[in-house]
Motif scaffolding. Structure first.
Motif, PDB file in Angstrom:
ATOM      1  N   VAL A  27       0.834  -1.191   0.000  1.00 45.23           N
ATOM      2  CA  VAL A  27       0.000   0.000   0.000  1.00 45.23           C
ATOM      3  C   VAL A  27       0.875   1.249   0.000  1.00 45.23           C
ATOM      4  O   VAL A  27       2.042   1.196   0.360  1.00 45.23           O
ATOM      5  N   VAL A  28       0.306   2.371  -0.415  1.00 47.63           N
ATOM      6  CA  VAL A  28       0.982   3.662  -0.433  1.00 47.63           C
ATOM      7  C   VAL A  28       0.163   4.619   0.416  1.00 47.63           C
ATOM      8  O   VAL A  28      -1.061   4.683   0.289  1.00 47.63           O
ATOM      9  N   ILE A  46       8.753   1.030   3.646  1.00 50.03           N
ATOM     10  CA  ILE A  46       9.613   0.862   2.473  1.00 50.03           C
ATOM     11  C   ILE A  46      10.329   2.164   2.134  1.00 50.03           C
ATOM     12  O   ILE A  46      11.543   2.215   2.068  1.00 50.03           O
ATOM     13  N   SER A  47       9.570   3.244   1.916  1.00 46.42           N
ATOM     14  CA  SER A  47      10.209   4.507   1.535  1.00 46.42           C
ATOM     15  C   SER A  47       9.252   5.681   1.697  1.00 46.42           C
ATOM     16  O   SER A  47       8.038   5.494   1.811  1.00 46.42           O
ATOM     17  N   THR A  48       9.826   6.873   1.691  1.00 48.61           N
ATOM     18  CA  THR A  48       9.050   8.113   1.752  1.00 48.61           C
ATOM     19  C   THR A  48       9.655   9.121   0.787  1.00 48.61           C
ATOM     20  O   THR A  48      10.877   9.196   0.654  1.00 48.61           O
ATOM     21  N   TYR A  63       4.511  11.020   0.191  1.00 51.90           N
ATOM     22  CA  TYR A  63       4.243   9.796  -0.562  1.00 51.90           C
ATOM     23  C   TYR A  63       5.061   8.695   0.103  1.00 51.90           C
ATOM     24  O   TYR A  63       6.279   8.614  -0.086  1.00 51.90           O
ATOM     25  N   ALA A  64       4.410   7.890   0.937  1.00 50.35           N
ATOM     26  CA  ALA A  64       5.111   6.858   1.699  1.00 50.35           C
ATOM     27  C   ALA A  64       4.617   5.484   1.269  1.00 50.35           C
ATOM     28  O   ALA A  64       3.416   5.255   1.179  1.00 50.35           O
ATOM     29  N   LEU A  99      -3.710   4.129  -0.709  1.00 54.31           N
ATOM     30  CA  LEU A  99      -3.897   3.785  -2.117  1.00 54.31           C
ATOM     31  C   LEU A  99      -3.226   2.468  -2.468  1.00 54.31           C
ATOM     32  O   LEU A  99      -2.278   2.060  -1.803  1.00 54.31           O
ATOM     33  N   GLN A 100      -3.690   1.834  -3.555  1.00 55.50           N
ATOM     34  CA  GLN A 100      -3.034   0.678  -4.152  1.00 55.50           C
ATOM     35  C   GLN A 100      -2.780   0.976  -5.620  1.00 55.50           C
ATOM     36  O   GLN A 100      -3.509   1.747  -6.232  1.00 55.50           O
ATOM     37  N   LYS A 101      -1.749   0.347  -6.180  1.00 58.97           N
ATOM     38  CA  LYS A 101      -1.479   0.501  -7.606  1.00 58.97           C
ATOM     39  C   LYS A 101      -2.653  -0.037  -8.400  1.00 58.97           C
ATOM     40  O   LYS A 101      -3.298  -0.998  -8.010  1.00 58.97           O
TER      41      LYS A 101
END
Length: 111
Positions: A27-28, A46-48, A63-64, A99-101
């Motif tokens: 997820v984002v 994972i990342s930001t 955006y994480a 969100l999801q891709k």
């Protein structure tokens, strides 16, 4: 002051997105943060990437990317994260959405 997450998507609450069960992922977190004038590493993170608005600088998009919404929920309710959020100036608003891709043939791939 703990953050108040106002929904970006008015059809569902941010809390409902965090609580989808079984957990979905990856997820984002799209968290649009409006600052008034005036990184915790946890499981699943994972990342930001932060993006600031050109101009007044009072608008930030976070955006994480997280492994899943369950890990994200655990991080947001972690006492250390809550403590960091108390340092934001009074009047700071968090407008969040999980969100999801999405796959669109010929444009982008999903998961």
């Amino acid at each position: 002051m703990a953050p108040i997450h106002k929904p970006l998507d008015r059809s569902t609450t941010f809390d409902a997105m965090l609580s989808v069960s079984p957990a979905v992922g990856p997820v984002v977190l799209l968290n649009i943060i409006s600052l008034p004038q005036e990184q915790i590493r946890t499981p699943g993170y994972i990342s930001t990437q932060l993006h600031g608005a050109i101009g007044d600088g009072n608008f930030i998009v976070n955006y994480a990317v997280w492994e899943n919404n369950g890990d994200l929920k655990n991080a947001l309710y972690h006492p250390e994260f809550r403590e960091i959020c108390e340092d934001f100036p009074d009047g700071t608003e968090f407008r969040a959405c999980v969100l999801q891709k999405e796959a669109i043939p010929g444009v982008c791939v999903g998961l």
